[in-house]
Design an enzyme around this catalytic site. Structure first.
Site, PDB file in Angstrom:
ATOM      1  N   ASP A   1       0.868  -1.174   0.000  1.00 22.77           N
ATOM      2  CA  ASP A   1       0.000   0.000   0.000  1.00 22.77           C
ATOM      3  C   ASP A   1       0.906   1.226   0.000  1.00 22.77           C
ATOM      4  O   ASP A   1       1.877   1.285   0.749  1.00 22.77           O
ATOM      5  CB  ASP A   1      -0.880   0.002   1.260  1.00 22.77           C
ATOM      6  CG  ASP A   1      -2.294   0.444   0.977  1.00 22.77           C
ATOM      7  OD1 ASP A   1      -2.449   1.550   0.448  1.00 22.77           O
ATOM      8  OD2 ASP A   1      -3.229  -0.313   1.291  1.00 22.77           O
TER       9      ASP A   1
ATOM     10  N   GLU B   1      -6.231   3.979  -6.168  1.00 22.63           N
ATOM     11  CA  GLU B   1      -7.548   4.151  -5.543  1.00 22.63           C
ATOM     12  C   GLU B   1      -8.037   5.560  -5.891  1.00 22.63           C
ATOM     13  O   GLU B   1      -7.356   6.546  -5.589  1.00 22.63           O
ATOM     14  CB  GLU B   1      -7.446   3.992  -4.026  1.00 22.63           C
ATOM     15  CG  GLU B   1      -8.821   3.960  -3.373  1.00 22.63           C
ATOM     16  CD  GLU B   1      -8.824   4.370  -1.914  1.00 22.63           C
ATOM     17  OE1 GLU B   1      -9.736   3.946  -1.193  1.00 22.63           O
ATOM     18  OE2 GLU B   1      -7.928   5.130  -1.487  1.00 22.63           O
TER      19      GLU B   1
ATOM     20  N   ASP C   1     -12.585  -0.958   3.684  1.00 25.17           N
ATOM     21  CA  ASP C   1     -13.433   0.218   3.918  1.00 25.17           C
ATOM     22  C   ASP C   1     -14.914  -0.057   3.678  1.00 25.17           C
ATOM     23  O   ASP C   1     -15.742   0.828   3.911  1.00 25.17           O
ATOM     24  CB  ASP C   1     -13.022   1.364   2.975  1.00 25.17           C
ATOM     25  CG  ASP C   1     -11.625   1.885   3.240  1.00 25.17           C
ATOM     26  OD1 ASP C   1     -11.166   1.816   4.393  1.00 25.17           O
ATOM     27  OD2 ASP C   1     -10.989   2.366   2.278  1.00 25.17           O
TER      28      ASP C   1
END
Ligand code: NOJ
Length: 592
Positions: A116, A282, A355
């Site tokens: 990430d 993202e 999420d």
């Protein structure tokens, strides 16, 4: 300093053939949220040792890539998305040596590992920010967005914020610093100050860090809110809409220099590198037209993006304002993305991540038809054109958690929203309805490995309790049951690896107006696949599809339900039934 020249353009290597660079078209990615995956040392928090112990499990499932949510040192204000050191491992998760061992184990099983990358913001405890905050003339001051109070106002006074923007985690996006008399920008929590990408030194430091990880052997990056890194530097007020706050998103989503930054990052970090890498950005608020630009290989930006349209269809003015999903809306949305990226670019496919609430509770039936509807959702997702992402526990059909009161929640987003909404006069019970349905903690309860205490996740006290349904829903039971969701996911992954039409075929949506059936075909050369799914708890008949009679007699590759009774029409579907058919389409060539 203007320094676009400081970052010299590199040339694209011709040594890796284009097909190999797009290896991810036939790959499946598995996301690990380390805190909740597996704990090896009994401190109640998942860690690298826990992941290493499950590498064989992942290899057996058949996934090609593991994406690790952040494992860097962090005060954990936003569960690791607030990084205080990009070049190390958070002690609670392990050490760099442990990371190297994990990477070697993953590579040893023929899988890849993607990190990430959280570079829209750092932690306020990152040395860059500590320096930046230390004085108004510190050389790193400009690495973040510092601004004086609104004209005519005093810093720290209500309304003194430089803009009216509301933060994703409630309150203003601006935090006043009394020591230097200015505010800093934070789109997320006040402990996540936004980096100023206008500053060349910031960009150079980020690229250097990325190269460091690639040199260490990682296989790419999932880029956190990467379409927020370029801001409109004039920082205008936003349209008032989030309670007392305005919507600043037009000024930081897909901002003016975003394409330039991504192309620069590509040149500085990825171009000319050997090996098969993956980049996925993202991008909340990204439209299909924009995604086409971001993922056009000729533009060298990112391989694919995570878009949010399909996971916003059951929400109203805010994510907490939940309403039922209409299947026709879902088909219209995903169908548009399939069509929009058919010729150029590429989709990433997901229902779940850390999420989002659990897909089977949100889009399926987590009661009577839990297993069947979880398999249906997997079938639909994996058969679209794009790269599918499996979020930990999705392959087990894990469900939302039975949260009752606010003290059951751990996530800063939920906790802040509850406080703000209740202070604004909403009843606690009504706020809790939204949190229970959409709260991110639903995705973050421990992975359910077995039916023992704490679901086999930890021998200690878990940082968030395991879902009590782990007594029935767990990996040990799923592996032992050939009809489990797990085995269905394994079959879907295997199908992508074996059948080129899954990865490369074109996509045609059928019956877009049907309120129960989700149907589409995939075609590559002579091979055509039909996906038929009854997204409802009532039976349905799919005989309106084109060539129904031929499909009825074609090969059934995959199903999640018992074979239809001979007395039933073959295209009648049980509640939550999904099927994948295959036929060979012979083209007749006129040779007259
Ligand atoms: C998106 C991440 O997925 C989410 O978990 C995080 O809170 C925000 N970005 C901020 O980093």
């Amino acid at each position: 300093m203007s320094s676009d020249q400081v970052l010299a353009p590199a040339t694209e290597s011709s040594e890796v053939p284009a097909e190999d660079r797009q290896w991810w078209k036939s790959a499946v990615v598995y996301q690990i949220y380390p805190r909740s995956f597996a704990d090896s040392d009994g401190d109640g928090v998942g860690d690298l040792g826990g992941i290493a112990a499950k590498v064989d499990y992942l290899a057996e499932l058949g996934v090609d890539v593991i994406w690790l949510s952040p494992v860097y040192p962090s005060p954990q204000d936003d569960a690791g998305y607030d990084i205080s050191n990009y070049l190390d491992i958070e002690p609670v998760f392990g050490t760099l040596a442990g990371f190297d061992a994990l990477l070697a184990a993953v590579h040893g099983r023929g899988m890849k590992l993607v990190m990430d990358l959280v570079v829209n913001h750092t932690s306020d405890e990152h040395p860059w920010f500590v320096e930046s905050k230390s004085s108004a003339d510190n050389p790193k001051r400009d690495w973040y967005w510092w601004r004086p109070a609104r004209e005519g106002m005093h810093g720290g006074d209500p309304g003194g914020e430089p803009t009216n923007w509301g933060s994703f985690f409630s309150g203003s996006t601006w935090q006043f610093d009394p020591d230097t008399g200015e505010y800093y920008l934070h789109l997320f929590s006040r402990k996540q100050p936004d980096l100023n990408w206008e500053n060349t030194e910031v960009r150079r430091a980020v690229y250097e860090m990325m190269r460091w990880w690639l040199d260490r052997g990682v296989d790419g990056f999932r880029m956190d809110v990467i379409n927020m890194i370029s801001k409109d530097s004039s920082l205008p007020d936003g349209h008032p809409h989030i309670g007392q706050w305005g919507d600043g998103s037009p000024y930081y989503i897909n901002g003016p220099r975003l394409h330039e930054y991504l192309q620069e990052m590509h040149r500085e970090v990825f171009a000319g590198r050997q090996g098969q890498l993956l980049t996925v950005g993202e991008m909340p608020g990204c439209t299909v037209e924009e995604a086409r630009l971001f993922t056009d290989p000729a533009r060298a930006e990112v391989d694919m993006v995570f878009q949010f349209e399909h996971v916003s269809l059951d929400q109203g003015a805010s994510k907490w304002d939940v309403h039922p999903l209409r299947l026709v809306d879902l088909k219209a949305s995903l169908g548009r993305w399939q069509a929009g990226l058919a010729e150029v670019g590429w989709n990433s496919l997901y229902w779940n991540n850390h999420d989002q609430p659990r897909a089977v509770s949100r889009f399926g039936d987590d009661g009577e038809y839990r297993v069947r509807s979880a398999k249906l959702l997997g079938t639909l997702l994996h058969l679209h054109r794009g790269t599918p992402y499996v979020y930990q526990g999705e392959e087990l059909g894990m469900t939302n958690a039975p949260f009752q009161q606010i003290s059951d929640f751990r996530d800063i987003e939920s906790i802040n929203h509850f406080a703000e909404a209740v202070a604004a006069g909403q009843s606690p019970d009504s706020v809790l309805i939204g949190l229970r349905t959409m709260g991110r903690d639903n995705a973050r309860t421990p992975v359910q490995w077995d039916d023992s205490a704490n679901a086999g996740f930890t021998t200690g006290e878990p940082w968030i309790p395991a879902n009590p349904n782990h007594r029935q829903i767990n990996a040990a039971a799923a592996l032992a049951d050939p009809d489990s969701v797990w085995h269905h996911y394994r079959a879907l992954i295997d199908l992508r690896h074996r059948e080129p039409a899954v990865a490369h075929g074109d996509f045609t949506m059928l019956l877009p107006e049907h309120e129960q059936i989700y149907a589409f075909t995939r075609r590559l050369d002579d091979a055509e696949l039909l996906v038929l799914a009854n997204v409802s708890g009532r039976t349905a008949i799919a005989d309106q599809i084109p060539h129904a009679a031929q499909w009825e007699n074609s090969e059934l590759l995959l199903t999640n339900a018992p074979a239809p009774e001979p007395s039933q029409p073959r295209l009648s579907l049980l509640p939550w039934e999904a099927r994948v058919y295959r036929r060979v389409v012979r083209s007749v060539i006129w040779r007259g």
